[in-house]
Design an enzyme around this catalytic site. Structure first.
Site, mmCIF file in Angstrom:
data_model
loop_
_atom_site.group_PDB
_atom_site.id
_atom_site.type_symbol
_atom_site.label_atom_id
_atom_site.label_comp_id
_atom_site.label_asym_id
_atom_site.label_seq_id
_atom_site.Cartn_x
_atom_site.Cartn_y
_atom_site.Cartn_z
ATOM 1 N N ASP A 43 0.861 -1.193 0.000
ATOM 2 C CA ASP A 43 0.000 0.000 0.000
ATOM 3 C C ASP A 43 0.889 1.232 0.000
ATOM 4 O OD1 ASP A 43 -3.295 0.178 0.897
ATOM 5 O OD2 ASP A 43 -2.136 2.043 0.796
ATOM 6 N N ASP A 64 4.027 2.370 -4.363
ATOM 7 C CA ASP A 64 3.138 3.131 -5.230
ATOM 8 C C ASP A 64 2.977 2.270 -6.481
ATOM 9 O OD1 ASP A 64 1.965 4.702 -7.151
ATOM 10 O OD2 ASP A 64 3.074 6.522 -6.616
ATOM 11 N N VAL A 65 1.776 1.785 -6.707
ATOM 12 C CA VAL A 65 1.578 0.793 -7.769
ATOM 13 C C VAL A 65 1.738 1.364 -9.178
ATOM 14 C CG1 VAL A 65 0.163 -0.822 -6.451
ATOM 15 C CG2 VAL A 65 -0.943 1.114 -7.619
ATOM 16 N N ASN A 91 -5.308 -4.906 -6.640
ATOM 17 C CA ASN A 91 -6.584 -4.372 -6.177
ATOM 18 C C ASN A 91 -6.584 -2.863 -5.954
ATOM 19 O OD1 ASN A 91 -9.172 -4.506 -4.440
ATOM 20 N ND2 ASN A 91 -7.612 -3.782 -2.984
ATOM 21 N N TYR A 159 -12.348 6.316 -14.788
ATOM 22 C CA TYR A 159 -12.501 5.134 -13.931
ATOM 23 C C TYR A 159 -13.127 3.986 -14.723
ATOM 24 C CZ TYR A 159 -13.917 2.241 -9.957
ATOM 25 O OH TYR A 159 -14.087 1.193 -9.080
ATOM 26 N N LYS A 163 -11.345 0.410 -15.775
ATOM 27 C CA LYS A 163 -11.819 -0.902 -15.330
ATOM 28 C C LYS A 163 -12.156 -1.793 -16.529
ATOM 29 C CE LYS A 163 -11.356 -0.124 -10.945
ATOM 30 N NZ LYS A 163 -10.312 -0.831 -10.172
ATOM 31 N N THR A 194 -17.024 0.633 1.557
ATOM 32 C CA THR A 194 -15.668 0.792 2.087
ATOM 33 C C THR A 194 -15.586 2.089 2.885
ATOM 34 O OG1 THR A 194 -15.051 1.702 -0.048
ATOM 35 C CG2 THR A 194 -14.551 -0.604 0.325
HETATM 36 N N1 LIG Z 1 -15.826 0.116 -3.011
HETATM 37 C C1 LIG Z 1 -16.541 -0.133 -4.095
HETATM 38 O O1 LIG Z 1 -17.754 0.103 -4.133
HETATM 39 C C2 LIG Z 1 -15.877 -0.735 -5.307
HETATM 40 C C3 LIG Z 1 -16.684 -1.225 -6.352
HETATM 41 C C4 LIG Z 1 -16.081 -1.776 -7.464
HETATM 42 C C5 LIG Z 1 -14.704 -1.829 -7.564
HETATM 43 N N2 LIG Z 1 -13.940 -1.336 -6.558
HETATM 44 C C6 LIG Z 1 -12.480 -1.419 -6.709
HETATM 45 O O2 LIG Z 1 -11.972 -2.168 -5.621
HETATM 46 C C7 LIG Z 1 -10.642 -1.753 -5.341
HETATM 47 C C8 LIG Z 1 -10.522 -1.422 -3.864
HETATM 48 O O3 LIG Z 1 -11.469 -0.420 -3.565
HETATM 49 P P1 LIG Z 1 -11.848 -0.039 -2.063
HETATM 50 O O4 LIG Z 1 -13.244 0.398 -2.083
HETATM 51 O O5 LIG Z 1 -11.420 -1.124 -1.149
HETATM 52 O O6 LIG Z 1 -10.929 1.281 -1.892
HETATM 53 P P2 LIG Z 1 -10.230 1.906 -0.599
HETATM 54 O O7 LIG Z 1 -10.045 3.345 -0.916
HETATM 55 O O8 LIG Z 1 -10.940 1.508 0.648
HETATM 56 O O9 LIG Z 1 -8.790 1.197 -0.595
HETATM 57 C C9 LIG Z 1 -7.878 1.416 -1.637
HETATM 58 C C10 LIG Z 1 -6.472 1.230 -1.089
HETATM 59 O O10 LIG Z 1 -5.563 1.428 -2.196
HETATM 60 C C11 LIG Z 1 -4.474 2.223 -1.725
HETATM 61 N N3 LIG Z 1 -3.891 2.956 -2.848
HETATM 62 C C12 LIG Z 1 -4.424 4.000 -3.530
HETATM 63 N N4 LIG Z 1 -3.558 4.428 -4.459
HETATM 64 C C13 LIG Z 1 -2.458 3.636 -4.363
HETATM 65 C C14 LIG Z 1 -1.220 3.604 -5.046
HETATM 66 N N5 LIG Z 1 -0.910 4.476 -6.030
HETATM 67 N N6 LIG Z 1 -0.318 2.660 -4.705
HETATM 68 C C15 LIG Z 1 -0.602 1.778 -3.715
HETATM 69 N N7 LIG Z 1 -1.746 1.761 -3.022
HETATM 70 C C16 LIG Z 1 -2.660 2.693 -3.347
HETATM 71 C C17 LIG Z 1 -5.085 3.163 -0.694
HETATM 72 O O11 LIG Z 1 -4.096 3.670 0.191
HETATM 73 C C18 LIG Z 1 -6.091 2.241 0.000
HETATM 74 O O12 LIG Z 1 -5.510 1.575 1.110
HETATM 75 C C19 LIG Z 1 -10.367 -0.559 -6.255
HETATM 76 O O13 LIG Z 1 -9.664 -0.991 -7.405
HETATM 77 C C20 LIG Z 1 -11.752 -0.098 -6.631
HETATM 78 O O14 LIG Z 1 -11.762 0.594 -7.850
HETATM 79 C C21 LIG Z 1 -14.494 -0.803 -5.428
#
Ligand SMILES: NC(=O)c1ccc[n+]([C@@H]2O[C@H](COP(=O)([O-])OP(=O)(O)OC[C@H]3O[C@@H](n4cnc5c(N)ncnc54)[C@H](O)[C@@H]3O)[C@@H](O)[C@H]2O)c1
Length: 241
Positions: A43, A64-65, A91, A159, A163, A194
């Site tokens: 992370d 940083d991904v 993720n 976004y 995806k 989340t």
């Molecule tokens: N929450 C939803 O409703 C939902 C729905 C569909 C898809 N998603 C996808 O699921 C995944 C996780 O979402 P979430 O809701 O758990 O988000 P979240 O914001 O709770 O967690 C995302 C995590 O990614 C980390 N992050 C962000 N940028 C980063 C980077 N450049 N390098 C490393 N780490 C980084 C953040 O610090 C955080 O800990 C994402 O890809 C999101 O697009 C989420």
């Protein structure tokens, strides 16, 4: 707290999770650890990522991904520490508020979302596959979104495009690397509740909500009146997403 053990399908396996510090990544870290996996938590948020790694008895690697060298170092750390890379849960993702309708979204916002959501998955797969080929097995799971298949009523143009790219790339990698024993899948979650970003203040229903960056699909199409009144309640936003 680590989840109650359901079964132990992953004893001795190593799972790398990006975005492990929050939300879906955090829940996945807990679940994979409960099934016996060594969990490598990647992370960009050091405090939260480290806390999760400590909780699940794994290791934390700050990454940083969007950075190829840091991504390579993440998978190398997994292999050096535990001897294999069996699961890559790619993720991490963002949904910043300046990614909106195509009519309003600027090139910088577009590029940033593509980098974090799509280029990152390319980098993580590129880094993980050589270890998995060597092992003759592995499982890659990339987080896409339902918007990749359906689109969204509340546009986040970069976004959604990112995806869609994750989904298409996962299909192609799955076909190409099946012969090496590597499975590649994409998840397309619907709205997931989340947490808000650190420091965000939750208020009562109908109150102004935290910035939408923490909720990748939690964006609301605001009418002119809504723009003045602030954001709609979360439940309604999700229905509209
Ligand atoms: N929450 C939803 O409703 C939902 C729905 C569909 C898809 N998603 C996808 O699921 C995944 C996780 O979402 P979430 O809701 O758990 O988000 P979240 O914001 O709770 O967690 C995302 C995590 O990614 C980390 N992050 C962000 N940028 C980063 C980077 N450049 N390098 C490393 N780490 C980084 C953040 O610090 C955080 O800990 C994402 O890809 C999101 O697009 C989420």
């Amino acid at each position: 707290m680590t989840e109650a053990i359901v079964c132990r399908r992953l004893v001795g396996r190593t799972a790398v999770i990006t975005g492990a510090g929050s939300g879906i990544g955090l829940a996945t870290a807990r679940r994979l650890a409960s099934e016996g996996a060594h969990v490598v938590c990647g992370d960009v948020d050091e405090a939260r990522g480290k806390a999760v790694a400590d909780e699940v008895g794994g290791i934390f690697v700050k990454v940083d991904v969007t950075d190829a060298e840091q991504v390579e170092a993440l998978f190398r750390a997994a292999h050096d520490t535990y001897g294999s890379v069996d699961i890559a849960f790619n993720n991490a993702g963002i949904s910043p508020p300046d990614d909106d309708s195509i009519l309003e979204t600027g090139l910088e916002a577009w590029k940033r979302v593509q980098e974090v959501n799509l280029t990152s998955v390319y980098l993580c797969c590129k880094a993980a596959i050589p270890y998995m080929r060597q092992q003759g097995r592995g499982s890659i799971i990339n987080t896409a979104s339902f918007v990749a298949r359906m689109g969204a009523a509340t546009s986040q143009i970069s976004y959604t495009a990112s995806k869609g790219g994750v989904l298409a790339m996962s299909r192609e990698l799955g076909v190409q690397f099946a012969r090496d024993g590597i499975r590649v899948n994409a998840l397309c979650p619907g709205p997931v509740n989340t947490p808000p970003p650190p420091g965000a203040v939750r208020q009562g229903p109908g109150a102004r909500r935290p910035p939408p960056g923490a909720h990748p699909v939690g964006r609301v199409r605001r009418g002119r009146g809504d723009r003045r009144r602030g954001r709609l309640p979360r439940e309604r936003r999700l229905l509209l997403s």
